[in-house]
Design an enzyme around this catalytic site. Structure first.
Site, PDB file in Angstrom:
ATOM      1  N   LYS A 180      79.235 -34.973  31.481  1.00  0.00           N
ATOM      2  CA  LYS A 180      78.992 -35.906  30.385  1.00  0.00           C
ATOM      3  C   LYS A 180      80.285 -36.563  29.909  1.00  0.00           C
ATOM      4  CE  LYS A 180      74.792 -34.217  30.548  1.00  0.00           C
ATOM      5  NZ  LYS A 180      74.428 -32.961  29.952  1.00  0.00           N
TER       6      LYS A 180
ATOM      7  N   TRP B  74      67.801 -28.415  25.181  1.00  0.00           N
ATOM      8  CA  TRP B  74      68.837 -27.525  25.716  1.00  0.00           C
ATOM      9  C   TRP B  74      68.940 -26.269  24.871  1.00  0.00           C
ATOM     10  CZ3 TRP B  74      69.139 -28.854  30.342  1.00  0.00           C
ATOM     11  CH2 TRP B  74      69.197 -30.194  30.739  1.00  0.00           C
TER      12      TRP B  74
ATOM     13  N   ASP C  98      77.233 -24.883  22.719  1.00  0.00           N
ATOM     14  CA  ASP C  98      77.072 -25.731  23.896  1.00  0.00           C
ATOM     15  C   ASP C  98      77.620 -27.105  23.502  1.00  0.00           C
ATOM     16  OD1 ASP C  98      76.231 -27.411  25.917  1.00  0.00           O
ATOM     17  OD2 ASP C  98      74.104 -26.870  25.789  1.00  0.00           O
TER      18      ASP C  98
HETATM   19  C1  LIG Z   1      73.241 -31.886  30.230  1.00  0.00           C
HETATM   20  C2  LIG Z   1      73.224 -30.776  29.264  1.00  0.00           C
HETATM   21  C3  LIG Z   1      72.953 -29.447  29.641  1.00  0.00           C
HETATM   22  C4  LIG Z   1      72.577 -29.067  31.061  1.00  0.00           C
HETATM   23  O1  LIG Z   1      73.659 -29.101  31.869  1.00  0.00           O
HETATM   24  P1  LIG Z   1      73.601 -28.653  33.399  1.00  0.00           P
HETATM   25  O2  LIG Z   1      75.024 -28.731  33.798  1.00  0.00           O
HETATM   26  O3  LIG Z   1      72.709 -29.636  34.102  1.00  0.00           O
HETATM   27  O4  LIG Z   1      73.054 -27.284  33.464  1.00  0.00           O
HETATM   28  C5  LIG Z   1      73.010 -28.460  28.682  1.00  0.00           C
HETATM   29  N1  LIG Z   1      73.304 -28.762  27.397  1.00  0.00           N
HETATM   30  C6  LIG Z   1      73.556 -30.023  26.993  1.00  0.00           C
HETATM   31  C7  LIG Z   1      73.876 -30.281  25.572  1.00  0.00           C
HETATM   32  C8  LIG Z   1      73.527 -31.060  27.913  1.00  0.00           C
HETATM   33  O5  LIG Z   1      73.780 -32.318  27.517  1.00  0.00           O
END
Ligand SMILES: *Cc1c(COP(=O)(O)O)cnc(C)c1O
Length: 356
Positions: free
Chosen positions: A190, A99, A166
């Site tokens: 998540k 990511w 993030d």
């Molecule tokens: C799942 C995830 C993403 C991607 O998320 P989307 O909503 O599918 O774009 C980005 N960063 C992290 C840390 C993730 O766990």
């Protein structure tokens, strides 16, 4: 049979969230209408948005001068929105997983990107340390929890520039010093809600500092000004998010959630560490994620990995197959996962080990 949901995302939600969402699909706030069919501009939905915003602020202790947004497009859209809005000349990024790499790729479209450290050559099995963040960077971007690799930074780094993070897979699992951040983003699927909404917490003063024109929908100021209602927001995921936020508050907030998360992770890591046939993939225990626990079979037992997944399935354990780039197993222990599910997994590991 009761299922134990260890999926990495979309992932387990609390029964409270699912039941209240289901009820609102039938009758939303006494309107006699489904939440699926009401105007986002109705006073009932405006109340949902207002309460969800207030609860994010309360739970994460967000200071004055920040806006909370509920946007579409997933965390992946933030990989480009962040540099579009905040990268004037140069930004620093820490590369700790897929990511983070994706975020770096997007940032390079907008300016100079200084990757201050990377653990890519070691398949992201650790969090790099001892890096220097250049003082002239517009911000330092990092991923708090590397969902795929099971590493986590459970702290707000001390660097001399503003932070951007993030937090998709560990938001609401610890207190955060939001005042050190210009922006925090997290896809909901998540630790919060069904897929479809992304939370953004942005410092208002960090906006409007780049010269480039920004398309309306990609400009955070649009959404700040319109309270996430410039266009139709993801109504249902926001409704579910509100239920989870209420539930988090009822449980005692992020400090209490963190205690529960730490206890769950400690139990599973103990089982891995004391096992003959299982072993962890993260090299430094200090980097271990309490949200996504990654482990494999020790080399001499490697061929048993598929058997263990099949065995776990007979115990109602779902979603422990590791990401293809790591292999083995990944047990995601998000806030909504009860300790009971960890107990069932640990028991299954012991029973399986005793047979081999
Ligand atoms: C799942 C995830 C993403 C991607 O998320 P989307 O909503 O599918 O774009 C980005 N960063 C992290 C840390 C993730 O766990």
């Amino acid at each position: 049979m009761k299922k134990h949901n260890f999926y990495a995302g979309p992932s387990i939600l609390s029964e409270y969230t699912i039941k209240n969402t289901a009820a609102a699909i039938l009758d939303f706030a006494g309107t006699g209408l489904s939440v699926l069919e009401v105007s986002h501009r109705s006073k009932e939905f405006q109340a949902v948005m207002d309460e969800a915003t207030a609860l994010v602020k309360e739970l994460l202790d967000v200071p004055e001068g920040y806006s909370v947004l509920f946007l579409g497009g997933g965390a992946s859209l933030q990989f480009c929105m962040v540099p579009f809005n905040l990268l004037a000349r140069k930004a620093a990024y820490l590369e700790t997983g897929t990511w983070a790499s994706n975020a770096i790729k997007e940032a390079r479209l907008f300016g100079e990107v200084d990757v201050v450290a990377s653990s890519k050559d070691a398949n992201f099995t650790f969090i790099p340390k001892g890096y220097t963040v250049p003082e002239d960077a517009d911000y330092f971007h990092f991923t708090t929890n590397n969902t795929i690799y099971g590493t986590e930074m459970r702290y707000d780094p001390d660097v001399n520039v503003r932070l951007v993070a993030d937090m998709s897979s560990d938001i609401f699992s610890r207190p955060v010093d939001v005042s050190k951040y210009d922006l925090i983003y997290a896809g909901a699927q998540k630790n919060l809600a069904p897929a479809g909404v992304t939370i953004v917490i942005v410092r208002d003063e960090a906006l409007g500092r780049v010269d480039r024109p920004i398309p309306t929908m990609l400009d955070y100021r649009t959404h700040v000004k319109k309270g996430s209602m410039f266009n139709t927001p993801p109504v249902l995921p926001i409704y579910s998010a509100l239920q989870t936020l209420r539930y988090y508050k009822e449980l005692g907030g992020v400090k209490e959630l963190e205690k529960m998360d730490l206890a769950k992770a400690a139990k599973l890591y103990d089982a891995i560490d004391s096992s003959r046939i299982f072993e962890g993939t993260v090299t430094d225990p200090a980097d271990r994620s309490i949200m996504n626990v990654c482990f494999v079979m020790a080399p001499e037992y490697k061929e048993l990995e598929k058997d263990f997944i099949d065995f776990a399935t007979t115990k109602g354990i779902v979603g422990i197959k590791g990401h293809r780039s790591v292999g083995g197993f990944r047990a995601s222990l998000y806030n909504a996962l009860p300790m009971e599910s960890v107990d069932v997994l640990v028991e299954a590991m012991k029973e399986f080990e005793a047979k081999h």
